[in-house]
Design a protein around this motif. Structure first.
Motif, PDB file in Angstrom:
ATOM      1  N   HIS A   7     -17.687 -15.847 -10.475  1.00  0.00           N
ATOM      2  CA  HIS A   7     -16.393 -16.214  -9.897  1.00  0.00           C
ATOM      3  C   HIS A   7     -15.270 -15.323 -10.401  1.00  0.00           C
ATOM      4  N   VAL A   8     -15.359 -14.926 -11.679  1.00  0.00           N
ATOM      5  CA  VAL A   8     -14.356 -13.996 -12.208  1.00  0.00           C
ATOM      6  C   VAL A   8     -14.406 -12.695 -11.429  1.00  0.00           C
ATOM      7  N   GLY A   9     -15.635 -12.210 -11.222  1.00  0.00           N
ATOM      8  CA  GLY A   9     -15.812 -10.977 -10.456  1.00  0.00           C
ATOM      9  C   GLY A   9     -15.247 -11.101  -9.055  1.00  0.00           C
ATOM     10  N   GLU A  10     -15.559 -12.229  -8.405  1.00  0.00           N
ATOM     11  CA  GLU A  10     -15.047 -12.472  -7.045  1.00  0.00           C
ATOM     12  C   GLU A  10     -13.525 -12.457  -7.041  1.00  0.00           C
ATOM     13  N   HIS A  11     -12.959 -13.133  -8.040  1.00  0.00           N
ATOM     14  CA  HIS A  11     -11.509 -13.259  -8.141  1.00  0.00           C
ATOM     15  C   HIS A  11     -10.864 -11.882  -8.223  1.00  0.00           C
ATOM     16  N   LEU A  12     -11.411 -11.043  -9.116  1.00  0.00           N
ATOM     17  CA  LEU A  12     -10.871  -9.693  -9.271  1.00  0.00           C
ATOM     18  C   LEU A  12     -11.016  -8.883  -7.987  1.00  0.00           C
ATOM     19  N   ALA A  13     -12.175  -9.046  -7.357  1.00  0.00           N
ATOM     20  CA  ALA A  13     -12.402  -8.301  -6.118  1.00  0.00           C
ATOM     21  C   ALA A  13     -11.378  -8.681  -5.057  1.00  0.00           C
ATOM     22  N   LEU A  14     -11.118  -9.972  -4.937  1.00  0.00           N
ATOM     23  CA  LEU A  14     -10.116 -10.446  -3.972  1.00  0.00           C
ATOM     24  C   LEU A  14      -8.758  -9.843  -4.277  1.00  0.00           C
ATOM     25  N   ALA A  15      -8.363  -9.950  -5.559  1.00  0.00           N
ATOM     26  CA  ALA A  15      -7.042  -9.467  -5.941  1.00  0.00           C
ATOM     27  C   ALA A  15      -6.927  -7.970  -5.700  1.00  0.00           C
ATOM     28  N   LEU A  16      -7.964  -7.230  -6.071  1.00  0.00           N
ATOM     29  CA  LEU A  16      -7.935  -5.782  -5.920  1.00  0.00           C
ATOM     30  C   LEU A  16      -7.837  -5.378  -4.456  1.00  0.00           C
ATOM     31  N   SER A  17      -8.644  -6.033  -3.623  1.00  0.00           N
ATOM     32  CA  SER A  17      -8.591  -5.707  -2.195  1.00  0.00           C
ATOM     33  C   SER A  17      -7.212  -5.991  -1.636  1.00  0.00           C
ATOM     34  N   ALA A  18      -6.672  -7.146  -2.019  1.00  0.00           N
ATOM     35  CA  ALA A  18      -5.355  -7.528  -1.506  1.00  0.00           C
ATOM     36  C   ALA A  18      -4.300  -6.521  -1.950  1.00  0.00           C
ATOM     37  N   LEU A  19      -4.366  -6.104  -3.215  1.00  0.00           N
ATOM     38  CA  LEU A  19      -3.360  -5.175  -3.723  1.00  0.00           C
ATOM     39  C   LEU A  19      -3.483  -3.812  -3.053  1.00  0.00           C
ATOM     40  N   THR A  20      -4.706  -3.376  -2.828  1.00  0.00           N
ATOM     41  CA  THR A  20      -4.889  -2.095  -2.152  1.00  0.00           C
ATOM     42  C   THR A  20      -4.271  -2.151  -0.756  1.00  0.00           C
ATOM     43  N   LEU A  21      -4.560  -3.244  -0.055  1.00  0.00           N
ATOM     44  CA  LEU A  21      -3.994  -3.414   1.279  1.00  0.00           C
ATOM     45  C   LEU A  21      -2.466  -3.461   1.212  1.00  0.00           C
ATOM     46  N   ALA A  22      -1.964  -4.212   0.232  1.00  0.00           N
ATOM     47  CA  ALA A  22      -0.514  -4.347   0.092  1.00  0.00           C
ATOM     48  C   ALA A  22       0.146  -3.006  -0.182  1.00  0.00           C
ATOM     49  N   LEU A  23      -0.494  -2.191  -1.032  1.00  0.00           N
ATOM     50  CA  LEU A  23       0.056  -0.876  -1.335  1.00  0.00           C
ATOM     51  C   LEU A  23       0.075   0.010  -0.098  1.00  0.00           C
ATOM     52  N   SER A  24      -1.017  -0.053   0.653  1.00  0.00           N
ATOM     53  CA  SER A  24      -1.099   0.833   1.818  1.00  0.00           C
ATOM     54  C   SER A  24      -0.051   0.498   2.859  1.00  0.00           C
ATOM     55  N   ALA A  25       0.406  -0.763   2.862  1.00  0.00           N
ATOM     56  CA  ALA A  25       1.485  -1.129   3.785  1.00  0.00           C
ATOM     57  C   ALA A  25       2.839  -1.053   3.096  1.00  0.00           C
ATOM     58  N   GLY A  26       2.893  -1.512   1.863  1.00  0.00           N
ATOM     59  CA  GLY A  26       4.161  -1.617   1.161  1.00  0.00           C
ATOM     60  C   GLY A  26       4.782  -0.276   0.795  1.00  0.00           C
ATOM     61  N   LEU A  27       3.950   0.686   0.403  1.00  0.00           N
ATOM     62  CA  LEU A  27       4.489   1.989   0.019  1.00  0.00           C
ATOM     63  C   LEU A  27       5.211   2.663   1.184  1.00  0.00           C
ATOM     64  N   PRO A  28       4.530   2.829   2.324  1.00  0.00           N
ATOM     65  CA  PRO A  28       5.246   3.457   3.441  1.00  0.00           C
ATOM     66  C   PRO A  28       6.469   2.662   3.897  1.00  0.00           C
ATOM     67  N   LEU A  29       6.345   1.325   3.872  1.00  0.00           N
ATOM     68  CA  LEU A  29       7.488   0.508   4.277  1.00  0.00           C
ATOM     69  C   LEU A  29       8.669   0.713   3.340  1.00  0.00           C
ATOM     70  N   GLY A  30       8.359   0.795   2.052  1.00  0.00           N
ATOM     71  CA  GLY A  30       9.418   1.008   1.071  1.00  0.00           C
ATOM     72  C   GLY A  30      10.092   2.354   1.278  1.00  0.00           C
ATOM     73  N   VAL A  31       9.279   3.375   1.544  1.00  0.00           N
ATOM     74  CA  VAL A  31       9.831   4.703   1.782  1.00  0.00           C
ATOM     75  C   VAL A  31      10.704   4.702   3.037  1.00  0.00           C
ATOM     76  N   LEU A  32      10.192   4.059   4.070  1.00  0.00           N
ATOM     77  CA  LEU A  32      10.939   3.963   5.326  1.00  0.00           C
ATOM     78  C   LEU A  32      12.274   3.275   5.115  1.00  0.00           C
ATOM     79  N   ALA A  33      12.238   2.172   4.381  1.00  0.00           N
ATOM     80  CA  ALA A  33      13.458   1.409   4.139  1.00  0.00           C
ATOM     81  C   ALA A  33      14.477   2.253   3.387  1.00  0.00           C
ATOM     82  N   ALA A  34      13.999   3.064   2.431  1.00  0.00           N
ATOM     83  CA  ALA A  34      14.911   3.871   1.628  1.00  0.00           C
ATOM     84  C   ALA A  34      15.556   4.964   2.461  1.00  0.00           C
ATOM     85  N   GLU A  35      14.835   5.426   3.492  1.00  0.00           N
ATOM     86  CA  GLU A  35      15.347   6.568   4.232  1.00  0.00           C
ATOM     87  C   GLU A  35      16.208   6.194   5.424  1.00  0.00           C
TER      88      GLU A  35
END
Lengths: 197, 263, 287
Positions: A7-35
């Motif tokens: 379950h610990v492994g599952e938990h980390l996997a979930l969090a990691l996947s979510a963060l990767t997805l969040a970064l892939s959307a959040g980074l460009p959005l943040g850059v866009l917002a700044a510009e």
């Protein structure tokens, strides 16, 4: 006990996947917002709302569209992780002193070179701070994945509740806290290394 | 080195989204190796005019020639890499060391690492900073004067044939400013770099300029050697501007830079 | 005892209509949908027969309900033979409805001074459910079928089912097999979604869950009789029943009508359609 580790492994996997997805959307959005001032207004307003939404509510609101399972859990967690990332990246980029940008342009850096050599290094510390916030929040919220069959330490917490086992409950909750703290420390360290590189 | 000649021909720049002009009808010839000071109060358009040379500002009319070549025909980025640019706030990159800052343009131009390293040391010496002590410093560890010296070194690193300076010494105290002015004169004389220098400080103009161009409301009021402006101001405005501090500087005007240049 | 009661009744006449009505029969319920609905059925049946009823619903647990009954805070409430057997009397489960009922009524009469009236056919026992399509595809009709086919099946359930002795561990021990390809736990309200979204093949259930009716699910037959019987019946204080024997007459007439299918429909109405348990009970009694 092997179950708990799984379950610990599952938990980390979930969090990691979510963060990767969040970064892939959040980074460009943040850059866009700044510009772009126009985009910034909309993006930051959404991010502001997103930060205040209770995680469980988001999970349940997505049910009709995404159903149950790991994928919907990851999407819900990612949606919750995007706001802190966007806000931090936007702030970091807008904080770059205009003198630096002027000098960079005047000495013949292309837009891309300005971004990579001047903006990114300057915005990195704040962006990392945003990632840290997102990571700890995601690890904590990932306990909700148990409701839709996506596993993780939430399973152990619910088991502790349903079988009236306070020891298990405490263990599982403590494990989540340790993971979150660990992520915070790791990213803090990485952030400092990156800033000094 | 071959200093560049610079020519402005009817240059005009409009304020963004407006019919009013920041710069109008500017026609000016700058000889190779000359140090020309653009002198005027804030808002006179002198910085705008400066920035048309490296195309950080887009022109609405007129042409600019660098060594007889229309700058519009060159790639903007390449143009900028061949012209040094120094601003008041310096804009040193805080994520880089002094050496890395100075190396920026050479590295953009693809110089080898050894070439660049040698050049960095050479330049730091030139601007009066001991390379051994300053190479690895961070901008946050520099004083105002030191930072501006690095800024100048950075601007001339790739041996530009022209140098644009926008009130570079405005943010430092008088003592440091005077020292930097002397250094600049020395460097420019040594390198023969054609230099365009913007300031609102009359005294600074008189110290540095081969020629002073008085800019007012986007137009050239008068262009000439310092003593010309002093003896024969073309308009009441120029007279007012030049002679405002007369009582203090009277003793300097006739002998100009010679006094400052002597050891 | 009778005289005191009569006096109390007379004295209480002016208080008629107020909640604290000594002549009212106090009907309790536990804190889940089915308990509310059945308690409402009992209450409304008694009211139709001219008796006054006070509702003391939402008692937190079986223990609380029993204690309330013993102390006389309530007069009757709906209880399950299986629950009484396992959670109250701490006896092993009995699969036969008749035997389970016999054991609990004898024990309750002796220990708690309470009487079990006629039980309903509905058996809210644990179960495994699936869709008709999946049952057809894997040829599943009984629990033995599932035990055998488990390595190809995915189970959707709640954490409690994995931990309780009469949950998955019990099934594995009693039937053998039940080595599922994948086991995932959900919130109790969401586990059927996994089944319907094709993310699971079998779900743990209670045989009277509303979803079984509303989603058209198939309950797999407990062919080897592993699970205990969980028939519901009104459990009444002996003293109250002695004073008001008509309670038995009224409730015994309604209990046989509560079948599995009826219970599923009632639960579905409350859970899916957000109907009020009182309205749902009324509708049932009218039909």
């Amino acid at each position: 006990m092997g179950d708990f580790t799984a379950h610990v492994g599952e938990h980390l996997a979930l969090a990691l996947s979510a963060l990767t997805l969040a970064l892939s959307a959040g980074l460009p959005l943040g850059v866009l917002a700044a510009e772009s001032t126009r985009v910034r207004g909309a993006v930051l307003a959404l991010a502001g709302i997103g930060r205040t939404l209770p995680s469980l509510a988001v999970l349940m609101l997505l049910l009709p569209w995404l159903g149950v399972g790991a994928a919907p859990a990851i999407v819900a967690l990612a949606l919750l992780a995007i706001p802190p990332i966007v806000i931090a990246v936007d702030l970091g980029i807008r904080g770059v002193p205009s003198a630096m940008l002027d000098a960079a342009a005047g000495m013949g850096m292309t837009r891309r070179q300005r971004f990579v050599r001047v903006v990114v290094p300057f915005a990195l510390p704040l962006s990392f701070a945003g990632l840290r916030t997102a990571a700890t929040e995601t690890i904590a919220s990932a306990t909700l994945a148990t409701f839709i069959g996506a596993g993780g330490l939430g399973d152990e917490i619910v088991r502790g509740l349903q079988t009236d086992d306070p020891a298990l409950l405490f263990e599982a909750a403590a494990a989540v806290a340790v993971l979150a703290l660990g992520a915070d420390l790791l990213l803090g360290f990485a952030g400092r290394r990156a800033a000094n590189a | 080195m071959n200093p560049a000649a610079l020519r402005f021909d009817g240059v005009a720049v409009r304020y963004p989204g407006s019919d009013r002009y920041a710069v109008q009808g500017v026609t000016l010839d700058v000889r190779g190796g000359e140090l020309v000071v653009l002198l005027g109060p804030s808002g006179s358009g002198k910085s705008t005019l400066l920035r048309t040379v490296n195309r950080l500002v887009a022109r609405d009319a007129g042409r600019i020639f660098l060594d007889g070549k229309d700058i519009d025909e060159l790639d903007a980025v390449e143009l900028r890499r061949s012209i040094g640019y120094v601003i008041q706030a310096v804009g040193l990159f805080t994520n880089m060391t002094v050496a890395q800052n100075v190396s920026v343009v050479p590295s953009l131009l693809g110089w080898s690492r050894s070439e660049t390293a040698a050049r960095v040391d050479e330049l730091l010496q030139l601007v009066g900073l001991d390379p051994a002590r300053y190479r690895e410093r961070r901008p946050s560890e520099l004083s105002g004067g030191e930072a501006q010296r690095v800024g100048v070194a950075r601007a001339i690193a790739a041996r530009p044939r022209a140098l644009l300076m926008d009130e570079p010494f405005g943010a430092v105290d008088v003592v440091v400013r005077t020292a930097l002015q002397r250094e600049l004169i020395r460097i420019v004389a040594e390198l023969h770099t054609t230099t365009l220098f913007v300031t609102h400080d009359v005294e600074e103009a008189f110290r540095l300029a081969d020629r002073i161009v008085v800019v007012r409301d986007g137009r050239i009021e008068q262009a000439g050697a310092p003593f010309e402006l002093f003896e024969q101001p073309a308009t009441p405005y120029v007279r007012e501007l030049i002679h405002a501090g007369d009582d203090v500087y009277r003793q300097y005007f006739t002998r100009g830079r010679e006094i400052l240049r002597s050891p | 005892m009778k005289r005191t009661r009569a006096l109390a009744l007379i004295a209480a006449a002016p208080l008629a209509g107020c909640a604290f009505d000594p002549s009212a029969i106090r009907v309790g319920s536990k804190n889940f949908t089915e308990s509310f609905v059945i308690a409402e059925i009992y209450a409304q049946s008694l009211e139709s027969a001219g008796m006054r009823v006070a509702r003391l619903f939402n008692l937190g647990s079986t223990q609380i309900a029993i204690a309330a009954l013993e102390r006389g805070n309530i007069d009757l409430y709906p209880e399950y033979t299986g629950t009484a057997l396992i959670d109250v009397l701490h006896l092993p489960p009995i699969n036969s409805s008749r035997n389970a009922y016999a054991v609990v009524s004898k024990a309750f009469a002796k220990r708690y001074g309470a009487v079990w009236l006629t039980p309903s056919p509905m058996n809210d026992s644990q179960a495994l459910a699936t869709t008709h399509a999946i049952a057809a595809r894997h040829r599943l009709a009984t629990l033995s079928d599932v035990a055998r086919a488990a390595p190809a099946l995915r189970l959707a359930t709640i954490q409690e089912f994995l931990a309780r002795p009469d949950g998955l561990p019990g099934l594995q021990h009693f039937y053998g097999g039940f080595d599922f390809r994948e086991v995932r736990t959900y919130d109790i309200a969401l586990k059927y979604r996994a089944l319907l979204e094709g993310k699971a093949d079998v779900a743990s259930a209670f045989s009277t869950d509303g979803a079984i009716a509303s989603d058209g699910l198939l309950v797999l037959r407990d062919d080897r009789h592993f699970w205990s019987a969980y028939n519901v019946a009104p459990v009444v204080r002996a003293a109250t029943l002695a004073a008001r024997p008509q309670i038995a007459r009224v409730l015994d007439a309604v209990s046989p009508r509560i079948t599995d299918r009826a219970a599923q429909a009632l639960n579905a109405a409350v859970e899916n359609d957000q109907a009020d348990p009182a309205d749902v009970a009324a509708g049932f009694l009218r039909s």
